[in-house]
Write a protein that holds these residues in place. Sequence first.
Motif, PDB file in Angstrom:
ATOM      1  N   LEU A 196     -36.704  70.067  47.902  1.00  0.00           N
ATOM      2  CA  LEU A 196     -37.055  71.479  48.082  1.00  0.00           C
ATOM      3  C   LEU A 196     -36.732  72.282  46.814  1.00  0.00           C
ATOM      4  CD1 LEU A 196     -35.700  71.939  51.752  1.00  0.00           C
ATOM      5  CD2 LEU A 196     -38.003  71.276  51.026  1.00  0.00           C
ATOM      6  N   GLY A 197     -36.780  71.609  45.674  1.00  0.00           N
ATOM      7  CA  GLY A 197     -36.373  72.241  44.417  1.00  0.00           C
ATOM      8  C   GLY A 197     -37.385  73.217  43.840  1.00  0.00           C
ATOM      9  N   HIS A 198     -38.548  73.328  44.467  1.00  0.00           N
ATOM     10  CA  HIS A 198     -39.554  74.311  44.054  1.00  0.00           C
ATOM     11  C   HIS A 198     -39.851  75.157  45.297  1.00  0.00           C
ATOM     12  CE1 HIS A 198     -42.479  75.273  40.845  1.00  0.00           C
ATOM     13  NE2 HIS A 198     -43.251  75.655  41.845  1.00  0.00           N
ATOM     14  N   ASP A 199     -40.867  75.999  45.276  1.00  0.00           N
ATOM     15  CA  ASP A 199     -41.175  76.859  46.432  1.00  0.00           C
ATOM     16  C   ASP A 199     -41.368  76.026  47.705  1.00  0.00           C
ATOM     17  OD1 ASP A 199     -41.203  78.903  44.532  1.00  0.00           O
ATOM     18  OD2 ASP A 199     -43.360  78.733  44.229  1.00  0.00           O
ATOM     19  N   PHE A 200     -40.824  76.508  48.817  1.00  0.00           N
ATOM     20  CA  PHE A 200     -40.884  75.717  50.056  1.00  0.00           C
ATOM     21  C   PHE A 200     -40.903  76.641  51.270  1.00  0.00           C
ATOM     22  CE2 PHE A 200     -36.538  76.220  51.683  1.00  0.00           C
ATOM     23  CZ  PHE A 200     -35.859  76.640  50.539  1.00  0.00           C
ATOM     24  N   THR A 212     -38.423  67.414  43.559  1.00  0.00           N
ATOM     25  CA  THR A 212     -39.577  68.218  43.186  1.00  0.00           C
ATOM     26  C   THR A 212     -39.234  68.918  41.881  1.00  0.00           C
ATOM     27  OG1 THR A 212     -40.089  68.530  45.522  1.00  0.00           O
ATOM     28  CG2 THR A 212     -41.133  70.045  43.966  1.00  0.00           C
ATOM     29  N   PRO A 213     -40.062  68.711  40.851  1.00  0.00           N
ATOM     30  CA  PRO A 213     -39.738  69.315  39.547  1.00  0.00           C
ATOM     31  C   PRO A 213     -39.724  70.836  39.621  1.00  0.00           C
ATOM     32  CG  PRO A 213     -41.471  67.655  39.330  1.00  0.00           C
ATOM     33  CD  PRO A 213     -41.280  67.893  40.791  1.00  0.00           C
ATOM     34  N   ARG A 214     -38.940  71.436  38.736  1.00  0.00           N
ATOM     35  CA  ARG A 214     -38.843  72.898  38.710  1.00  0.00           C
ATOM     36  C   ARG A 214     -40.104  73.524  38.134  1.00  0.00           C
ATOM     37  NH1 ARG A 214     -34.771  73.839  34.675  1.00  0.00           N
ATOM     38  NH2 ARG A 214     -35.852  72.023  33.848  1.00  0.00           N
TER      39      ARG A 214
END
Lengths: 247, 247
Positions: free
Chosen positions: A126-130, A238-240
Motif C-alpha cells: 500500500l506504498g502508493h495511493d490506495f 508498490t513503488p513510490r
Amino acid sequence: MSGWITVAGIGPGAEAQITPEVSAALAEATDIVGYVPYVARIAPRPGLRLHPSDNRVELDRARSALDMAAMGRRVVIVSSGDPGVFAMASALFEALEAHTGQESDIRILPGITAMLAAAARAGAPLGHDFCAINLSDNLKPFAIIEHRLRHAARGDFAMAFYNPRSASRPDGFARALAILRKECGPDRLMIFARAVSTPAETLRIVTLAEATPDMADMRTVVLVGNRATRRVGRWVYTPRSDREGLV
Amino acid sequence: MSGWITVAGIGPGAEAQITPEVSAALAEATDIVGYVPYVARIAPRPGLRLHPSDNRVELDRARSALDMAAMGRRVVIVSSGDPGVFAMASALFEALEAHTGQESDIRILPGITAMLAAAARAGAPLGHDFCAINLSDNLKPFAIIEHRLRHAARGDFAMAFYNPRSASRPDGFARALAILRKECGPDRLMIFARAVSTPAETLRIVTLAEATPDMADMRTVVLVGNRATRRVGRWVYTPRSDREGLV
C-alpha cells in the motif's frame, strides 16, 4: 458524574501493537464494552466489568455505553484494529445522534488497523495511493460495492478489502474477484492475510489469476496491488513513483 | 554478522501513540536512520548512532541502511505515522531490488498513520469506504492525481490527502479543490488536521465551499467526507450504512 466513553483501537491481535494511550484508557476503565472476541482480549481485574456482546448489535452496544457513561461509569468500547475503520466509532456517533441532547465526554483512540498490519508483513503493497473497501453487504447494497471496485480499479488504486467473505455471505467475494478480473490483468498481485499478528497468522501471495474465493474468510484482510506492484525476494511492494502513462 | 533493518512507524507525534513493538526495536537499535525531524524524536543514549538526513533522499537513506545492516549493525529506519503509507518501506524495497543479491533481515513495524489519528480527533469521517492519496507530484505527474481524485469522487469514497501542499508546490492543492468542487456538492465536509497529537495540533472543519488552499501545508492531513458524512455536535462522522441509491 464524571463518566466518559473512549472508543479504543486494540490493533489486529498482538499485545505489542496496542498503543500506550489505549493501555492507559483500559487501565482507567470501569466497564469494557465490545464484540465477544475483542472483550476476551482484555485482562480481567477486580472492579472491571466486562460487557461482551454479539456481532451486528453495534447500535445497542453504543447506546448502552452512552447510558453507562451518563451514570458516571468510565467506559471503553474496544474495537479490533482502528475504531474508525469499519468499526465502533461510527456506530457510537449514530447512537449519539439518536440520543438527542445527550452530552458525553467522548474520545476516539486510534489503533493499528488490519490492512496496515497485513501490509507490513507483506512488505509495502500500500506504498502508493490506495483505498479500503468493506466487502460486507450487511449495511449497503452489493451494487455500491461493485461500483466502488470499478472506480478503484480504473483509478489504479491499490486496495484493501475488509470482511471479504463470511458464512452468511459466501458469494460476494467471488463477485468482487470477477470484477477485478475484468478490470485488472491476470498478473495483478494479491495478498490474503489471515489473523495477522496472532499465533494463527498466515500470509498468502498470489496473482489475480490464481486467487479463489475460498482463500478468504472473516479473519482475512485482502490486499490488491496497483498496476506497478511487484515482488522483490519474499516481499511485495508498490513503488513510490509512477511515471508511466496511466492517463 | 547478525545485523538487521527494521522500518518502524513512530506515529504522528505523541509518544503515547508509539506501539510497544516499535519501542522495543528502538531500544535494541545501534543506528537510527531517517528524515531530520523524525530522528529528532528519538531519545539519544550511549552507543546509539543517529543518522538524520534530508527530505527527498529516501533511496540514499535506504541504501545506507542496507550497507549498515550488512556490516552487522541493528538499524531502525524511522517513519512518521506508518512506514507503509507514503513513507520509507517502499523506498527500502526499491533499494533492495537495486542491491542485487543482498539478503537482509528486514522487518516492517506498522504505526498509527496520520489520517487515522486525524480521523479519531474529528470523530469517524473515514468510517465507511475511503481512499488515501498522496497529493505530492514529486514522484508522479499531476494528471494521475487528477485522474484518481475523479475516480475517488465518482466512487463516493471518503478521502485522505497526504502532503497536500508545500512551498515548492503551492498550486496542486488548489487544482485538487477545483476537481472536488466539480465532482462533489458545496456542503461536502472537509477536515484540515495539522500536527495531530502534538502540542501544535489544530483541527478545522469546513465545507468544500469554505475550503481554501491556504488551509493546508505539509504538516496537514486533509480528510474529505463522502456524500453521507455529517456532523453530530462537535464531531464529524460517516455512517456505516449506505442505503440510498448511489448507483
